[in-house]
Design an enzyme around this catalytic site. Structure first.
Site, PDB file in Angstrom:
ATOM      1  N   CYS A  33      42.136  45.945  51.588  1.00 10.96           N
ATOM      2  CA  CYS A  33      40.698  46.092  51.027  1.00 10.96           C
ATOM      3  C   CYS A  33      39.730  44.903  51.801  1.00 10.96           C
ATOM      4  O   CYS A  33      38.517  44.833  51.305  1.00 10.96           O
ATOM      5  CB  CYS A  33      40.784  46.081  49.822  1.00 10.96           C
ATOM      6  SG  CYS A  33      41.857  47.333  49.003  1.00 10.96           S
ATOM      7  N   HIS A  52      34.037  43.726  46.930  1.00 16.95           N
ATOM      8  CA  HIS A  52      34.978  45.002  47.049  1.00 16.95           C
ATOM      9  C   HIS A  52      35.203  45.716  45.841  1.00 16.95           C
ATOM     10  O   HIS A  52      35.157  45.086  44.747  1.00 16.95           O
ATOM     11  CB  HIS A  52      36.244  44.482  47.378  1.00 16.95           C
ATOM     12  CG  HIS A  52      37.497  45.506  47.446  1.00 16.95           C
ATOM     13  ND1 HIS A  52      37.207  46.739  47.978  1.00 16.95           N
ATOM     14  CD2 HIS A  52      38.610  45.762  46.714  1.00 16.95           C
ATOM     15  CE1 HIS A  52      38.261  47.374  47.617  1.00 16.95           C
ATOM     16  NE2 HIS A  52      39.084  46.690  46.961  1.00 16.95           N
ATOM     17  N   ASN A  86      37.734  53.264  44.236  1.00 18.20           N
ATOM     18  CA  ASN A  86      38.303  52.052  45.376  1.00 18.20           C
ATOM     19  C   ASN A  86      38.440  52.910  46.903  1.00 18.20           C
ATOM     20  O   ASN A  86      39.468  53.508  46.792  1.00 18.20           O
ATOM     21  CB  ASN A  86      39.500  51.379  44.866  1.00 18.20           C
ATOM     22  CG  ASN A  86      40.034  50.278  45.816  1.00 18.20           C
ATOM     23  OD1 ASN A  86      39.621  50.247  46.925  1.00 18.20           O
ATOM     24  ND2 ASN A  86      40.738  49.384  45.256  1.00 18.20           N
TER      25      ASN A  86
HETATM   26  O1  UT7 Z   1      41.972  46.954  46.244  1.00 16.24           O
HETATM   27  C1  UT7 Z   1      42.809  46.393  45.315  1.00 16.24           C
HETATM   28  C2  UT7 Z   1      43.763  47.328  44.813  1.00 16.24           C
HETATM   29  N1  UT7 Z   1      43.925  47.267  43.448  1.00 16.24           N
HETATM   30  C3  UT7 Z   1      43.507  46.740  42.480  1.00 16.24           C
HETATM   31  O2  UT7 Z   1      42.332  45.968  42.437  1.00 16.24           O
HETATM   32  C4  UT7 Z   1      44.013  47.191  41.114  1.00 16.24           C
HETATM   33  C5  UT7 Z   1      43.655  45.732  39.973  1.00 16.24           C
HETATM   34  N2  UT7 Z   1      44.297  46.090  38.738  1.00 16.24           N
HETATM   35  C6  UT7 Z   1      43.603  46.990  38.045  1.00 16.24           C
HETATM   36  O3  UT7 Z   1      42.520  47.445  38.288  1.00 16.24           O
HETATM   37  C7  UT7 Z   1      44.376  47.222  36.672  1.00 16.24           C
HETATM   38  O4  UT7 Z   1      45.398  46.299  36.527  1.00 16.24           O
HETATM   39  C8  UT7 Z   1      44.439  48.711  36.275  1.00 16.24           C
HETATM   40  C9  UT7 Z   1      43.347  49.644  36.336  1.00 16.24           C
HETATM   41  C10 UT7 Z   1      45.417  49.033  37.552  1.00 16.24           C
HETATM   42  C11 UT7 Z   1      45.550  48.851  35.182  1.00 16.24           C
HETATM   43  O5  UT7 Z   1      44.725  48.504  33.973  1.00 16.24           O
HETATM   44  P1  UT7 Z   1      45.264  47.369  32.950  1.00 16.24           P
HETATM   45  O6  UT7 Z   1      44.104  47.311  32.053  1.00 16.24           O
HETATM   46  O7  UT7 Z   1      45.731  46.456  33.802  1.00 16.24           O
HETATM   47  O8  UT7 Z   1      46.343  48.568  32.276  1.00 16.24           O
HETATM   48  P2  UT7 Z   1      47.855  48.174  32.189  1.00 16.24           P
HETATM   49  O9  UT7 Z   1      48.703  48.432  33.577  1.00 16.24           O
HETATM   50  O10 UT7 Z   1      48.151  47.044  31.484  1.00 16.24           O
HETATM   51  O11 UT7 Z   1      48.417  49.674  31.452  1.00 16.24           O
HETATM   52  C12 UT7 Z   1      47.920  49.718  29.838  1.00 16.24           C
HETATM   53  C13 UT7 Z   1      48.548  50.724  29.520  1.00 16.24           C
HETATM   54  C14 UT7 Z   1      50.056  51.111  29.831  1.00 16.24           C
HETATM   55  O12 UT7 Z   1      50.365  51.823  28.629  1.00 16.24           O
HETATM   56  P3  UT7 Z   1      51.458  50.991  27.531  1.00 16.24           P
HETATM   57  O13 UT7 Z   1      52.525  50.315  28.431  1.00 16.24           O
HETATM   58  O14 UT7 Z   1      50.531  49.983  27.128  1.00 16.24           O
HETATM   59  O15 UT7 Z   1      51.981  51.997  26.759  1.00 16.24           O
HETATM   60  C15 UT7 Z   1      50.055  51.795  31.177  1.00 16.24           C
HETATM   61  O16 UT7 Z   1      51.419  52.724  31.119  1.00 16.24           O
HETATM   62  O17 UT7 Z   1      47.781  52.135  30.031  1.00 16.24           O
HETATM   63  C16 UT7 Z   1      48.670  52.809  30.544  1.00 16.24           C
HETATM   64  N3  UT7 Z   1      48.204  53.360  31.884  1.00 16.24           N
HETATM   65  C17 UT7 Z   1      47.619  54.663  31.708  1.00 16.24           C
HETATM   66  N4  UT7 Z   1      46.958  55.320  30.875  1.00 16.24           N
HETATM   67  C18 UT7 Z   1      46.388  56.442  31.021  1.00 16.24           C
HETATM   68  C19 UT7 Z   1      48.199  53.035  33.258  1.00 16.24           C
HETATM   69  N5  UT7 Z   1      47.633  53.975  33.970  1.00 16.24           N
HETATM   70  C20 UT7 Z   1      47.048  54.965  33.048  1.00 16.24           C
HETATM   71  C21 UT7 Z   1      46.411  55.847  33.321  1.00 16.24           C
HETATM   72  N6  UT7 Z   1      45.828  56.463  32.324  1.00 16.24           N
HETATM   73  N7  UT7 Z   1      45.793  56.294  34.573  1.00 16.24           N
END
Ligand code: UT7
Length: 323
Positions: free
Chosen positions: A111, A250, A280
């Site tokens: 990215c 980005h 993204n």
């Molecule tokens: O270009 C660079 C590439 N990547 C990035 O920039 C990604 C950077 N990271 C992020 O944007 C965020 O970390 C994410 C959007 C990927 C995730 O958001 P988060 O606020 O960090 O969520 P999390 O990983 O802490 O997950 C929270 C909860 C979890 O459930 P529990 O364990 O709290 O029950 C996940 O299993 O959300 C759950 N979860 C979802 N729920 C519904 C994870 N993905 C999803 C989903 N829909 N798509």
């Protein structure tokens, strides 16, 4: 000698996939995706490959710059998803455009790719080797997304952006400075490996892999590293953020951009966003947004812009530009 951006172009596929569409594939919801990322929909390429998307964006950039394909002497494409191992996407674009006087090569920095490509081209132009270059950021990430993994599949989309740059003599115009960095010790945080490499002894064929990501680690890295990098760049150039019209980031997550704005003590008015429409798009996201701003007439001669990216590698970088 300076390097000036003289035209931009972009391309996104027609096929719109909304959050509700994805909620039919995996356990997720429009509400979760919007509130955690700012994404409402993304474009997915059905028929266009990486090189075709890149060529479409490039044609528009050349038209915008009033430059003919035969006038380009360098093409650098930033991509993690070339259509094939070789030839490079840049060489394929060269062939499609008929840029017979150019040399083409790819840059791999995920990215951050467009920022790495812009820095590389600027350095090559400074040597006097090249005068007119085409820089492309393109990704077809839908082909390497695991569509059963809700933690990644909701984030990404396909697209391409391009910019034409030219050597210029005018002082204080074009690319003023840049900084790029990488940390290979954090490679596992965001990666896409071949699940099965081909094996000579067993005769096993290689199988493609999927994006694997520790989302929170990437989040923490981005909100720390990007402001540090931008601040270091601005300090080295003796320019304050108050002099910058836009910080073109980005587009990975609206919350990441908000956090970067807070750390840099700037308002979100200075951070244009289009993640809602495209998700993204990795290497394409910065040039895609730059092209939107250019076509909307929001960039005026003399405006100072900072373009900044981060991604797998881990990699990061920022470039300060005077429009
Ligand atoms: O270009 C660079 C590439 N990547 C990035 O920039 C990604 C950077 N990271 C992020 O944007 C965020 O970390 C994410 C959007 C990927 C995730 O958001 P988060 O606020 O960090 O969520 P999390 O990983 O802490 O997950 C929270 C909860 C979890 O459930 P529990 O364990 O709290 O029950 C996940 O299993 O959300 C759950 N979860 C979802 N729920 C519904 C994870 N993905 C999803 C989903 N829909 N798509």
């Amino acid at each position: 000698m300076g390097t000036k951006i003289i035209g931009t172009g972009s391309f996104v596929p027609d096929h719109v996939v909304t959050n509700n569409h994805l909620a039919e594939l995996v356990e997720t919801s429009d509400e979760w995706i919007r509130s955690r990322t700012g994404i409402a929909q993304r474009r997915i390429s059905d028929s266009f490959g990486t090189s075709q998307m890149a060529a479409e964006a490039s044609k528009r950039a050349l038209e915008n710059a009033h430059v003919k394909p035969e006038d380009i002497d360098l093409i650098i494409a930033a991509t993690s998803t070339p259509d094939c191992c070789f030839p490079s996407a840049a060489c394929e674009v060269q062939g499609i455009l008929g840029a017979v006087n150019a040399v083409g090569m790819d840059v791999s920095a995920a990215c951050s790719g467009f920022i790495f490509a812009l820095s590389t081209v600027d350095a090559m132009i400074q040597t006097g080797m090249y005068k007119t270059a085409l820089i492309i950021g393109v990704d077809n990430l839908s082909k390497i997304v695991d569509w059963s993994d809700r933690s990644t599949c909701v984030l990404f989309g396909d697209g391409a952006g391009a910019a034409v740059v030219r050597a210029c003599d005018e002082n204080g115009q074009g690319i003023i400075g840049g900084q790029i960095g990488s940390d290979g010790k954090k490679a596992a945080v965001l990666s896409c490996w071949s699940r099965t490499m081909g094996n000579f002894l067993t005769g096993k064929k290689p199988e493609p892999g999927y994006i694997v990501m520790e989302g929170q680690e990437v989040f923490k890295f981005a909100v720390k590293k990007v402001p540090e990098c931008v601040e270091a760049l601005m300090e080295s150039m003796g320019i304050g953020m108050d002099e910058v019209k836009y910080l073109i980031l980005h587009q990975a997550n609206y919350r990441i951009c908000e956090s970067i704005a807070r750390r840099l003590r700037i308002s979100m008015d200075k951070i244009p966003m289009n993640i809602e429409k495209y998700g993204n798009t990795s290497g394409a996201s910065i040039p895609l947004l730059l092209d939107e701003l250019n076509r909307e007439g929001k960039l005026k001669k003399g405006d100072k812009l900072v373009l900044a990216g981060f991604g797998a590698g881990l990699t990061w970088g920022a470039v300060l530009v005077e429009w």
